[in-house]
Write a protein that holds these residues in place. Sequence first.
Motif, PDB file in Angstrom:
ATOM      1  N   LYS A 195      39.018  34.256  43.256  1.00 53.53           N
ATOM      2  CA  LYS A 195      39.992  33.797  42.259  1.00 53.53           C
ATOM      3  C   LYS A 195      39.252  33.003  41.185  1.00 53.53           C
ATOM      4  O   LYS A 195      38.338  32.235  41.493  1.00 53.53           O
ATOM      5  CB  LYS A 195      41.046  32.894  42.917  1.00 53.53           C
ATOM      6  CG  LYS A 195      42.084  33.658  43.720  1.00 53.53           C
ATOM      7  CD  LYS A 195      43.182  34.191  42.820  1.00 53.53           C
ATOM      8  CE  LYS A 195      44.163  35.096  43.586  1.00 53.53           C
ATOM      9  NZ  LYS A 195      44.903  35.967  42.677  1.00 53.53           N
ATOM     10  N   PHE A 196      39.666  33.198  39.937  1.00 51.87           N
ATOM     11  CA  PHE A 196      39.065  32.453  38.836  1.00 51.87           C
ATOM     12  C   PHE A 196      40.067  31.460  38.265  1.00 51.87           C
ATOM     13  O   PHE A 196      41.269  31.689  38.290  1.00 51.87           O
ATOM     14  CB  PHE A 196      38.638  33.415  37.721  1.00 51.87           C
ATOM     15  CG  PHE A 196      37.589  34.402  38.138  1.00 51.87           C
ATOM     16  CD1 PHE A 196      36.282  33.974  38.389  1.00 51.87           C
ATOM     17  CD2 PHE A 196      37.894  35.739  38.298  1.00 51.87           C
ATOM     18  CE1 PHE A 196      35.312  34.884  38.778  1.00 51.87           C
ATOM     19  CE2 PHE A 196      36.929  36.644  38.696  1.00 51.87           C
ATOM     20  CZ  PHE A 196      35.633  36.218  38.932  1.00 51.87           C
ATOM     21  N   LEU A 245      41.505  40.477  30.655  1.00 56.12           N
ATOM     22  CA  LEU A 245      42.274  40.075  31.845  1.00 56.12           C
ATOM     23  C   LEU A 245      42.321  41.201  32.873  1.00 56.12           C
ATOM     24  O   LEU A 245      42.240  40.957  34.073  1.00 56.12           O
ATOM     25  CB  LEU A 245      43.690  39.671  31.436  1.00 56.12           C
ATOM     26  CG  LEU A 245      43.750  38.351  30.663  1.00 56.12           C
ATOM     27  CD1 LEU A 245      45.162  38.091  30.159  1.00 56.12           C
ATOM     28  CD2 LEU A 245      43.292  37.189  31.546  1.00 56.12           C
ATOM     29  N   ILE A 271      37.832  32.017  33.236  1.00 59.44           N
ATOM     30  CA  ILE A 271      38.176  33.291  32.594  1.00 59.44           C
ATOM     31  C   ILE A 271      37.786  33.254  31.116  1.00 59.44           C
ATOM     32  O   ILE A 271      37.237  34.218  30.581  1.00 59.44           O
ATOM     33  CB  ILE A 271      39.692  33.576  32.734  1.00 59.44           C
ATOM     34  CG1 ILE A 271      40.051  33.815  34.197  1.00 59.44           C
ATOM     35  CG2 ILE A 271      40.095  34.778  31.877  1.00 59.44           C
ATOM     36  CD1 ILE A 271      41.533  33.908  34.465  1.00 59.44           C
ATOM     37  N   ALA A 321      41.455  29.257  34.806  1.00 56.66           N
ATOM     38  CA  ALA A 321      41.623  29.638  33.399  1.00 56.66           C
ATOM     39  C   ALA A 321      40.352  29.369  32.603  1.00 56.66           C
ATOM     40  O   ALA A 321      39.935  30.180  31.774  1.00 56.66           O
ATOM     41  CB  ALA A 321      42.804  28.875  32.798  1.00 56.66           C
TER      42      ALA A 321
END
Lengths: 81, 637
Positions: free
Chosen positions: A56-57, A43, A62, A59
């Motif tokens: 921006k990613f 993270l 990620i 969830a």
Amino acid sequence: MTSERIYEELTEILDDVFGEDDLVATPELTAGDVPGWDSMAHLRVIFAVERRFGVKFSASQIDGLANVGELASLIESKLAQ
Amino acid sequence: MIAELGWLPPPPLDFRQRCRALLEESGADVPALVRLATCALDENHLNRLARVVEAMRARGGALAGLTPFKLGIVSNATIDTIVPAVIATGVRLGLDITCVSAPFGLGVQAALEPDSTINAARPDAVLLAFDHHRIGAPPAGDAAAAERAVADALRAIDAMREGFRTHAGAISIVQTIASVPAALFGSFDRAVPGTSRRLADAFNAGLVERICGSQDVVVDVAALAESVGLEAWQSALQWNVAKFAFDARFVPAYAEWVCRVIAALRGKSRKCLVLDLDNTLWGGVIGDDGLEGIVLGQGDATGEAFLDVQRAALALRERGVVLAVSSKNDDAVARSAFREHSEMLLREEHIAVFQANWNDKPTNLAAIAAELNIGLDALVLLDDNPAERSLVRGTLPEVAVPELPDDPAQFASVLLAAGYFESVAFSEEDRDRARFYAENARRAALRESVTDIEAFLRSLAMEIDFRPFDAQGRARIAQLINKSNQFNLTTRRYTESDVLALERDPEIFTLQVRLKDTFGDNGMIGVVVARPSDPGEWEIDTWLMSCRVLGRRVEAMVLRELALHARERGIGRLVGRYVPTGKNRLVEDHYPKLGFALLERDPSGATSWLLDSAVEIEPAPMDVVRSGWAPSGAPST
């Protein structure tokens, strides 16, 4: 931004997160190759990438990254949007 | 500004390398560590610095000069990112913090079991870091359920406080709870029991009520979240992915907020606000612009911005912060603003120590601390000038010096956001403290100058630029000639066409001076005119300089230049005159300081001075650039 430049930035981010200046971001590098790359470190890498590249990613993005190459392509595709 | 810790200077470009050097050295260079910590660090920086702290501790135990503090942490959220940030931020605030945490979500057990990890570690304090998830989610509109939810949450907090007090002898630092920005009813959420806003408000009110008067303290996370914006504060994604209570980019600010409370508990809050005057408390330079010329007061946006600065300083004084003044100014001129300017909110009686003189700031700050009998680490300097800020940070690292943006409208909010005067209590005594100091403090004696001014001057990497008058500089030359009052030996005023005439007269020597340094280009900062008087003699008709560059030995460099050109033209005698005007006392001793000998003194107070142009004048540390003179007239050095 060129792919080369993205890898340079990623190398700096890995240096920031893991404090290892001999760690080089390559497409094949995976979390398993780096001591200390656990879920929390992951993270940290992601948040540092978000800050550095202004992206921006989600969830699932990620969680779904297999290696640094996938991260770099994801950054590239987001920057292209 | 808060999220980025905007009151701190940016980290050095070689931050990584400096951390690495500290990691690899054998000892523990704590001052270097503190210098790195006292920058606007992001989460990665803090993480890296925390590793340095751990390495130093592993080598030598406690960090010398920092106050050890053992902090327990319990939370219903992930604290992995918080721990290193708190350790590194503690260094900034003079603390050597070690952390011990309970497993995720097990706050009550950690408090109530006498031999839990936290209790067994006997921490000085435990941080109860809970967010809105800790209250639960009663159905909106059910007043009884809402009340129960808040009461339960507060009861759990009480149980933990009691447990840590009994079993660890620790005080509790309890967070207020930020509400969730999404509204169910919209504005009507305020009226409906059980909405996030109502729950958070009720919890926070209940919390503050029970903590006031106890040994425990509050860290107002709700206020921090509101200040940076609730919408930005919470990240649903980060909660879902990793149970982060708030967006990771606020970790530095959060850690700062927590550490300030700890620092206040350990008596490390600052006590005295030292104010610069020109362009900090008012717009303009009072010595040049005059009492009526400074910008301050209602009806003008800039004037109101400076009123805000004064209002903030007064409000701090009301709560016990001592105010002092340190300004490069003539004492009487500076005081006239406090005595006579109708818009000034600050008056002389508010200022405990008033230092308006031509000494360097470190000397004055040391004198202020000595006069008030407090440490340098109790001082905060508010100053608009980046060179002064850098000088003070370099020579007196104990003094806190907030970075200020160019816009004075933000000065007050930056000063207050920097949190230098954090408190965990407030009493009548505090209220009277500022008055006490003001009544007792005498005007501080001037201390001898700080010795490493030379090093500071070298660090400025100054470049001085000399040219004769030319078309490009003409307007600015005329402006300086007509505006400069303080550093002006003769105060002769010339119009732009007069300046053109001087420029064209081959008998007259003219000089315009510019100065650059690491902070940028100061532009034209000096003007000199010399004209032949007797054969082989020049009289210095005009010599003026901007007060911005005082104390940098620019005068010596200008004189060197003048002497070079004089020799080049066969001039052996330089005659300088000082004509007092009431505003230029600053340069009364200008010529004797430069080695001139007294020729005569008028009854009017005017003086004449003589120097042999062959005398060697010691150069100051700066590079010289020169252009505009014909090759034949160009000096050979």
